[in-house]
Design an enzyme around this catalytic site. Sequence first.
Site, PDB file in Angstrom:
ATOM      1  N   THR A  36       0.818  -1.217   0.000  1.00 18.72           N
ATOM      2  CA  THR A  36       0.000   0.000   0.000  1.00 18.72           C
ATOM      3  C   THR A  36       0.850   1.265   0.000  1.00 18.72           C
ATOM      4  O   THR A  36       0.447   2.289  -0.537  1.00 18.72           O
ATOM      5  CB  THR A  36      -0.928  -0.009   1.239  1.00 18.72           C
ATOM      6  OG1 THR A  36      -1.815  -1.118   1.101  1.00 18.72           O
ATOM      7  CG2 THR A  36      -1.754   1.249   1.361  1.00 18.72           C
TER       8      THR A  36
ATOM      9  N   SER B 261       1.667  -7.497  -0.831  1.00 15.19           N
ATOM     10  CA  SER B 261       2.398  -8.502  -0.046  1.00 15.19           C
ATOM     11  C   SER B 261       1.714  -9.869   0.064  1.00 15.19           C
ATOM     12  O   SER B 261       2.395 -10.856   0.327  1.00 15.19           O
ATOM     13  CB  SER B 261       2.778  -7.952   1.325  1.00 15.19           C
ATOM     14  OG  SER B 261       1.689  -7.865   2.183  1.00 15.19           O
TER      15      SER B 261
ATOM     16  N   THR C 288       1.859  -4.486   4.203  1.00 14.33           N
ATOM     17  CA  THR C 288       1.715  -4.822   5.621  1.00 14.33           C
ATOM     18  C   THR C 288       1.249  -6.264   5.867  1.00 14.33           C
ATOM     19  O   THR C 288       1.487  -6.821   6.933  1.00 14.33           O
ATOM     20  CB  THR C 288       0.712  -3.871   6.307  1.00 14.33           C
ATOM     21  OG1 THR C 288      -0.537  -3.944   5.610  1.00 14.33           O
ATOM     22  CG2 THR C 288       1.224  -2.450   6.340  1.00 14.33           C
ATOM     23  N   ASP C 289       0.558  -6.854   4.859  1.00 19.65           N
ATOM     24  CA  ASP C 289      -0.095  -8.148   5.127  1.00 19.65           C
ATOM     25  C   ASP C 289       0.884  -9.263   5.509  1.00 19.65           C
ATOM     26  O   ASP C 289       0.590 -10.079   6.388  1.00 19.65           O
ATOM     27  CB  ASP C 289      -0.922  -8.583   3.911  1.00 19.65           C
ATOM     28  CG  ASP C 289      -2.155  -7.703   3.699  1.00 19.65           C
ATOM     29  OD1 ASP C 289      -2.500  -6.948   4.626  1.00 19.65           O
ATOM     30  OD2 ASP C 289      -2.770  -7.784   2.632  1.00 19.65           O
TER      31      ASP C 289
HETATM   32  N1  ASP Z   1      -2.761  -5.463   1.016  1.00 18.65           N
HETATM   33  C1  ASP Z   1      -1.625  -4.586   1.223  1.00 18.65           C
HETATM   34  C2  ASP Z   1      -0.331  -5.371   1.113  1.00 18.65           C
HETATM   35  O1  ASP Z   1       0.035  -6.044   2.057  1.00 18.65           O
HETATM   36  C3  ASP Z   1      -1.737  -3.948   2.541  1.00 18.65           C
HETATM   37  C4  ASP Z   1      -0.648  -2.977   2.870  1.00 18.65           C
HETATM   38  O2  ASP Z   1       0.386  -2.867   2.296  1.00 18.65           O
HETATM   39  O3  ASP Z   1      -0.903  -2.269   3.869  1.00 18.65           O
HETATM   40  O4  ASP Z   1       0.331  -5.303   0.111  1.00 18.65           O
END
Ligand code: ASP
Length: 323
Positions: free
Chosen positions: A12, A53, A86-87
């Site tokens: 993200t 991710s 973040t995932d």
């Molecule tokens: N869905 C996103 C990812 O992990 C969430 C993020 O980056 O916050 O790529």
Amino acid sequence: MKRILVLSTGGTIEMLPGDGGITIGPVSGMDLQVLDLIPGAMISVERFSSLPSPHVTPEIMADIARLLRSYEVSGDYHGVVVTHGTDTLEETAFMADIHLEGTLPVVFTAAMRSSSELGVDGPRNIMNAVRVACTETSNLGVTVVLNDEIHAAGRVTKTCTSNVSSFDSPGYGPLGFVDDDKVIYHRLPIWRLNLPRGPLSLDTRVGLVRTAAGFGHDIIDFLVDSGYRGIVVEAFGRGNVHPLTADAIQRAIDASVIVVITSRCYKGRVLGVYAYPGGGLDLMERGAISAGDMAGNKIRIMLMACLGAGMDELRIKELLADL
Ligand code: ASP
């Protein structure tokens, strides 16, 4: 001047709104203007990948860890910041943590909000991560910086789907925080899980089974029949399962599959205290290995690396004995 590399992998933090929702575009949406605000740092930026991710597999995580190890060996940088979705960030950061010696500050960061949202957190997180990479004391291992907090890779987890304070280290708390004037540490890890020095190779045939009431044994049998070489079981409480699950674990062990027990509780250690069928003590006596207080998704990464390095059950037990 500190030479700092910002290595982007996706997530993200570099996403922009598209037609149907937030997505990765051909041009990174990562706002790097903040990098000009950091005195004393000479920053270069490289793109490793541009992946959400959930698309980052253990093999890709291992590629990132190997690249970071090459920087550790070369001494080209004083510190490296990795931007990541973040995932699955906690798994990639942990993969790097177990592979790296710890002589190079490596700091993972991310954003919960894309660059077009109000209250975007990415630029501040990148700035803070660079500041940590510039000032980090040695032997901390890989750290994760979001929302002004510094967390150890071995402990941190994404706790909330949306909030900027999502990243936390349940039961342990952050190592420190980044304030406007300086980086402050409150505690240092005295120990961390680390692989013996050597090349990093994985055997990805390691499954993760989270137990639920009346559920678990079928999946364990399925994994054994499918040729998995290791199974991490997120058991109940202190590390207990239903007798049917215990029997499935027995079948796995009899088939030379390494079974590691962790807990679906997000705090506290697994310990063999219950002797009833399926109790933690029963499972240990059957030959399952305790993962102490490690999270299931992280100990799975460790087990892949141990099996990839050709370690046998005894050697893996020894490595995890301090947990
Ligand atoms: N869905 C996103 C990812 O992990 C969430 C993020 O980056 O916050 O790529």
